[in-house]
Design an enzyme around this catalytic site. Structure first.
Site: not given
Length: 274
Positions: A5, A25, A41, A85
């Site tokens: 992740h 990801e 992110h 993502d």
């Protein structure tokens, strides 16, 4: 599939693969015009993680192309799936089509190299909300217009916003998509989440003739107890900050004979028939 992740820095790729992930990801951040700029992110993110690691998106693709190309010095055989993502919720829905065009062209230029690359990973497009479905239309239109429709065989779709599953099905129907669909269910590792929707997704996956869910995975799991719970329900994959913990759980007596790590020979678009 064990999905590492938030693998947003280039140096993190080997780090997560060394922990046992066979998929990664990473987050795609766009400017206000829908142009993919960086893998990033941002704050907030999962508990215990640094939220600010990043890389230039095209440079990240150049690196991951090498990591997934047989005979390249950087090649890691275990890495078979890349989950993008797409942070479309940060831009206007009116820019979703432009974003789809841009990501498709950058994959063509930097990952597939318009037929000159032997990079072999499957691509999963993680769309946050169904309202952004024009991204998918644009992505497919661009592959067609550029003369590379064949790459559609390598690309799957996944809506990640925990929305109503029938609503997702309706959007897939509008797009004419009846295959190569994953369904995510989860929440940030900071919080607990029930299993009602996850069970519903698994039930739909296992319904004969239902073509809108081929694989189901749970995210973002860090506690072994939750990993075990998800495996008992029959998920196809787990997204985790700690792939090594998933590996340990898979080796436990209860799971060792039921699960194994997916390899390149396992088609991520086919329903598993046990």
């Amino acid at each position: 599939w064990i999905m590492g992740h938030m693998v947003n820095a280039i140096e993190q790729v080997d780090e997560f693969l060394n922990l046992g992930a066979n998929a990664i990801e990473f987050d795609i951040d766009f400017d206000k015009d829908g142009i993919a700029q960086i893998t990033h992110h941002g704050i907030p993110c999962d508990c215990g993680r640094k939220c600010t690691k990043k890389a230039i998106f095209t440079e990240y693709l150049d690196n991951i192309r090498q990591v997934t190309t047989p005979d390249d010095p950087k090649f890691r055989e275990q890495l078979v799936l890349l989950a993008l993502d797409l942070k479309l919720q940060r831009i206007s829905s009116a820019k979703a089509y432009r974003a789809g065009e841009d990501v498709a062209k950058k994959l063509l230029d930097h990952y597939w190299q318009r037929g000159n690359s032997r990079a072999r990973a499957y691509i999963l497009l993680n769309i946050p909300l169904v309202e952004d479905y024009e991204f998918i239309r644009a992505f497919k239109d661009t592959l067609k217009n550029e003369g590379y429709e064949s790459y559609n065989d390598k690309v799957g779709i996944n809506f990640t916003g925990n929305e109503d599953l029938d609503k997702i099905r309706d959007v897939l129907e509008i797009l004419g998509i009846h295959k190569q669909v994953w369904q995510a269910d989860g929440i940030t590792s900071c919080f607990a989440r029930g299993t009602e929707r996850l069970k519903e997704a698994l039930e739909k996956r296992d319904t004969p003739g239902y073509n809108y869910i081929n694989k189901v995975y749970a995210w973002t799991l860090v506690r072994k107890s939750i990993m075990r719970r998800s495996l008992r329900l029959g998920v196809d994959g787990v997204m985790s900050n700690n792939p090594d913990r998933v590996i340990k759980v898979l080796k436990e007596k209860e799971f060792a004979d039921k699960f194994r790590l997916a390899t390149y020979n396992d088609n991520p678009w086919e329903k598993f028939r046990g």
